[in-house]
Design an enzyme around this catalytic site. Structure first.
Site, mmCIF file in Angstrom:
data_model
loop_
_atom_site.group_PDB
_atom_site.id
_atom_site.type_symbol
_atom_site.label_atom_id
_atom_site.label_comp_id
_atom_site.label_asym_id
_atom_site.label_seq_id
_atom_site.Cartn_x
_atom_site.Cartn_y
_atom_site.Cartn_z
ATOM 1 C CB VAL A 53 -0.956 0.012 1.217
ATOM 2 C CG1 VAL A 53 -1.763 1.307 1.264
ATOM 3 C CG2 VAL A 53 -1.894 -1.193 1.165
ATOM 4 C CB CYS A 54 4.007 2.072 1.823
ATOM 5 S SG CYS A 54 3.515 1.482 3.464
#
Length: 181
Positions: A53-54
């Site tokens: 996700v980052c």
């Protein structure tokens, strides 16, 4: 957790600012946040480098870098990973190679702890976003759980509202009328 109206904590950390050999790292400290040029700061945190996700969030902030610059706002990304991990991730991830903002390394986790955004079990930062005014005061905080990415357009919307210094109704967007009392 630090909140609205509080001074952003003092810090001095190493950040990755470039992939050019010999120019990769700079020290950024809390003095960087305070200025007389009316420049705001958005500092956003992610849990771990080399995750899923980052990089989507970091890439989206980078894609909107010009929007922040147009609002006289600096971006700083941060996590508890080291500057060397940040540099390696940037070198090996297509979406991160050309970042236009620093990646702050809080390896001691002291800043994340001072901010109150350190997840208690893994000791990694939550997905926290801080809008800091030119006096170094926090004007907005948003914290997401580890699994949910944030909305960069919402960060811009709130920044726009704060910069009007007026009353902004629900769902207000830049260019719309503010409230008069």
């Amino acid at each position: 957790m630090i909140t609205i109206g509080q001074k952003f904590p003092e810090f001095s950390k190493t950040a990755v600012v470039s992939l050019e050999k010999g120019k990769e790292f700079e020290t950024i400290n809390s003095d960087y946040l305070v200025n007389e040029d009316n420049v705001w700061t958005v500092m956003f945190w992610w849990p771990k480098d080399f995750t899923f996700v980052c990089p989507t969030e970091i890439a989206e902030f980078n894609k909107n870098f010009g929007e922040f610059r147009d609002r006289d706002t600096r971006l700083i990304g941060a996590s508890t990973d080291s500057e060397f991990v940040h540099a390696a991730w940037r070198q090996h991830h297509d979406d991160l190679r050309d970042l236009k903002f620093p990646m702050l390394a809080d390896t001691s986790k002291s800043l994340a702890e001072d901010l109150g955004i350190l997840e208690p079990t893994e000791k990694i930062a939550y997905r926290a976003t801080f809008i800091i005014d030119p006096t170094g005061v926090v004007r907005w905080v948003c914290v997401n759980d580890l699994s949910v990415g944030r909305n960069v357009k919402e960060v811009l919307r709130v920044l726009d509202g704060l910069q009007t210094d007026e009353l902004c109704p629900c769902n207000w967007e830049k260019g719309e009328a503010t409230l008069t009392v």
